[in-house]
Design a protein around this motif. Structure first.
Motif, PDB file in Angstrom:
ATOM      1  N   GLU A  19       3.316   8.575  -7.075  1.00  0.00           N
ATOM      2  CA  GLU A  19       3.415   9.054  -5.699  1.00  0.00           C
ATOM      3  C   GLU A  19       2.061   9.046  -5.003  1.00  0.00           C
ATOM      4  O   GLU A  19       1.954   8.672  -3.830  1.00  0.00           O
ATOM      5  CB  GLU A  19       4.002  10.474  -5.692  1.00  0.00           C
ATOM      6  N   LEU A  29       1.164   5.428  -4.142  1.00  0.00           N
ATOM      7  CA  LEU A  29       1.952   4.796  -3.079  1.00  0.00           C
ATOM      8  C   LEU A  29       1.296   4.972  -1.715  1.00  0.00           C
ATOM      9  O   LEU A  29       1.395   4.097  -0.849  1.00  0.00           O
ATOM     10  CB  LEU A  29       3.369   5.388  -3.056  1.00  0.00           C
ATOM     11  N   ASN A  30       0.663   6.118  -1.526  1.00  0.00           N
ATOM     12  CA  ASN A  30      -0.024   6.400  -0.258  1.00  0.00           C
ATOM     13  C   ASN A  30      -1.510   6.640  -0.527  1.00  0.00           C
ATOM     14  O   ASN A  30      -2.081   7.634  -0.069  1.00  0.00           O
ATOM     15  CB  ASN A  30       0.599   7.629   0.416  1.00  0.00           C
ATOM     16  N   GLU A  35      -4.554   5.404   0.245  1.00  0.00           N
ATOM     17  CA  GLU A  35      -5.594   5.581   1.249  1.00  0.00           C
ATOM     18  C   GLU A  35      -5.440   6.915   1.975  1.00  0.00           C
ATOM     19  O   GLU A  35      -6.421   7.652   2.163  1.00  0.00           O
ATOM     20  CB  GLU A  35      -5.566   4.427   2.257  1.00  0.00           C
ATOM     21  N   ARG A  36      -4.206   7.244   2.348  1.00  0.00           N
ATOM     22  CA  ARG A  36      -3.978   8.511   3.045  1.00  0.00           C
ATOM     23  C   ARG A  36      -4.313   9.704   2.157  1.00  0.00           C
ATOM     24  O   ARG A  36      -4.953  10.671   2.596  1.00  0.00           O
ATOM     25  CB  ARG A  36      -2.521   8.602   3.512  1.00  0.00           C
ATOM     26  N   GLU A  37      -3.889   9.639   0.892  1.00  0.00           N
ATOM     27  CA  GLU A  37      -4.153  10.745  -0.037  1.00  0.00           C
ATOM     28  C   GLU A  37      -5.657  10.954  -0.219  1.00  0.00           C
ATOM     29  O   GLU A  37      -6.149  12.094  -0.217  1.00  0.00           O
ATOM     30  CB  GLU A  37      -3.497  10.469  -1.394  1.00  0.00           C
TER      31      GLU A  37
END
Length: 360
Positions: free
Chosen positions: A36, A39-40, A42-44
């Motif tokens: 999880e 999957l994201n 860069e945002r995380e």
């Protein structure tokens, strides 16, 4: 020693956090929390970076579980995003601080480890007559938060790095150690002091090395003991005279009181080296070493369980191979050829059959 300073900007840089993520996910790709996060990615990482920079980052809750390896141990697993922070932190502070540790501290250090520690002891054992082996009673649950923070401040000057370390220490699950009293305490002192570092954190491994470094330096420099080594809280001193070793044991016990630690009362013995020393999973003699009996029995049971699980389709062959190779990597450093032959003849790995066919 010059204190570490001016590394906060580098610590919270996107590049350092990305490298920390890549390290933290090694061997854990199949876990949902890792997937999880990836999957994201860069945002995380950007959210994590912002929280670190503005001071709003707080460690999450731990997942507690018990493993049974000779005795039950409670392991605390931090959320994956916290493990990324731990790696980002250790990547910068561990290398310079590790260089200040004594050579003969062997746990969780590059180029060291169990086998290097056993090799070092065995080389010394050919020269000396006696060994004093000690460990600390409930080491991880007993580490005092205030003293640990003081030790960190003697080595690190960067205030933001120290604040992050404080947050990690303060976020530790509450310890379950019984109240212990030391010289100078009043009735309420043990209740007022937070203790306990979770087993399982990357930071905890580093804290374990750092917390006893003052003792290591005392033994090497003040007591002037050359044949001394430590692996986490397992400590060994060698010598020719049992009386001298007994005096060293008293000095170490008293020195540990200053760190609010207690030598295990049943595990601080002086033995003849020729009788063999039970050290880090081996029974070590000057010219040979054997595997501890319980290690072989445990793996034999595990090997049969893996055969049953594989036969019923609940375990992949790659995990069987990885687990087996890991065990072989440990036991091949002792006289175990016959033991390995017996264990590996006890189980048959056949996919798609019942439990009886896949077991003994």
């Amino acid at each position: 020693m010059k204190r570490i300073n001016g590394i906060w900007t580098q610590l919270v840089s996107f590049e350092n956090l990305l490298r920390a993520y890549r390290t933290a996910k090694l061997g854990k790709r199949g876990r949902s929390a890792v997937a999880e996060f990836g999957l994201n990615l860069e945002r995380e990482l950007l959210v994590l970076q912002r929280e670190l920079m503005d001071g709003s980052y707080r460690p999450g809750g731990y997942r507690l579980f018990t493993i049974y390896d000779r005795k039950p141990r409670v392991i605390a697993a931090a959320p994956f995003r916290d493990r990324v922070v731990h790696h980002a932190l250790m990547q910068l502070i561990e290398p310079p601080l590790d260089r200040t540790f004594i050579f003969d501290s062997y746990a969780c250090r590059r180029g060291k480890g169990v086998h290097a520690a056993v090799n070092r002891y065995q080389a010394w054992s050919r020269t000396y007559r006696y060994a004093l082996k000690m460990d600390i009673q409930q080491y991880f649950p007993s580490m005092d938060h205030g003293l640990l923070k003081t030790k960190l401040r003697r080595r690190i000057q960067d205030r933001q790095v120290l604040a992050l370390l404080d947050a990690i220490i303060d976020g530790s699950p509450w310890g379950t150690r019984q109240a212990c009293y030391f010289p100078g305490d009043d009735l309420f002192t043990p209740l007022a002091r937070r203790v306990g570092i979770p087993i399982g954190n990357l930071t905890s491994q580093f804290f374990a090395n750092l917390y006893l470094d003052d003792l290591d330096q005392y033994i090497k420099q003040v007591l002037q003991v050359r044949p001394y080594l430590r692996y986490v809280d397992d400590m060994v001193v060698l010598g020719h005279d049992k009386g001298v070793l007994a005096d060293i044991r008293v000095a170490i016990r008293e020195r540990l009181e200053g760190d609010r630690l207690i030598l295990h009362p049943r595990k601080a013995h002086i033995t003849r080296i020729v009788d063999g020393l039970n050290l880090l999973g081996y029974l070590v003699f000057p010219t040979r070493r054997r595997l501890r009996n319980d290690n072989g029995h445990r793996f034999a049971r595990k090997f049969r369980r893996m055969a049953r699980a594989f036969g019923m389709g609940r375990l992949e062959w790659g995990k069987v191979v990885a687990s087996t190779q890991s065990w072989i990597g440990h036991v091949r450093h002792a006289e175990t050829e016959g033991l390995r032959r017996v264990i590996f003849s006890q189980a048959v790995f056949t996919r798609g059959v019942g439990q009886e066919t896949a077991s003994v």
